[in-house]
Write a protein that holds these residues in place. Sequence first.
Motif, short mmCIF file in Angstrom:
data_model
loop_
_atom_site.label_atom_id
_atom_site.label_comp_id
_atom_site.label_asym_id
_atom_site.label_seq_id
_atom_site.Cartn_x
_atom_site.Cartn_y
_atom_site.Cartn_z
N SER A 1 0.38 5.18 1.47
CA SER A 1 -0.45 5.98 2.38
C SER A 1 -0.24 7.47 2.16
N SER B 1 -1.70 11.44 3.95
CA SER B 1 -2.26 11.98 5.21
C SER B 1 -3.78 11.88 5.22
N ARG C 1 0.83 -1.20 0.00
CA ARG C 1 0.00 0.00 0.00
C ARG C 1 0.86 1.25 0.00
N ASN D 1 -5.57 9.36 3.55
CA ASN D 1 -6.05 7.98 3.44
C ASN D 1 -4.87 7.02 3.62
N ASN D 2 -4.87 6.27 4.71
CA ASN D 2 -3.81 5.27 4.93
C ASN D 2 -3.75 4.26 3.81
N ASN D 3 -4.89 4.02 3.19
CA ASN D 3 -4.98 3.04 2.11
C ASN D 3 -5.20 3.73 0.77
#
Length: 176
Positions: A46, A48, A44, A50-52
Motif C-alpha cells: 500500500s 498513501s 499487497r 493507493n491501498n492496493n
Amino acid sequence: MNNYNFSTINDKDFEILVLDLLNEEFGLNLQDFKVGKDKGIDLRFSTSENNNSIVVQAKHYLKSSVKTLLRKLEKEELPKVLYLKPDRYIIATSQELSAKEKDYIKNLFTPYIKTSNDVFSSQDFNRLLRKHKNIEKKHFKLWFSSSHIISNILNNAIEGRTKSYLERIKLKIPLL
C-alpha cells in the motif's frame, strides 16, 4: 541444485513463500492476510495514494492443469482486478508455465500486469530460491521434497558428532 515442485507445502505456506521471495527480490514490504475470502488480494503493498498499489494473487495449483489455472484467472480473478485497479498486479503460481502462457496471462491483465516478468511460475520461484538461500533455509517444509537437502542434514549431523568424538579423544590422549 534443488528443483522444487512445491508439493510439500499447502496454499498458505505457498503464499508466505511468495511473500518472502518477492519482498527479498524487490525490497518490498508486502502485507499478508488471514485465510479466507480475499476479494482478489493474497498479498499487497500500500501507498498513501493507493491501498492496493501492488496486488499479488498466489495460485498453488498442484494437481490442476494450466488450462484450469487460466480459466480461473479469466473467470474469477480478472473481474476482481478490474474492481481493485492496482498500479501493479502480480500472479504467482506453483505451476510450470511456458512463455506463451505467461504472455497470455500478461495480456489478459493488461494494463495491471506490466510485463510477463510479473507472472511468476515454479521455474521463477526455483530461480529465486537459488538466489536467496536464506529464504530456502527458512521454509523447511520445502526440504521434504529434496533428497539433496535431507542428505546434507544427515551428513552434517554425522560430521558434527564425529568431530565432537575426535575432540574428546584428543583431550584424553595427553593423559595416557
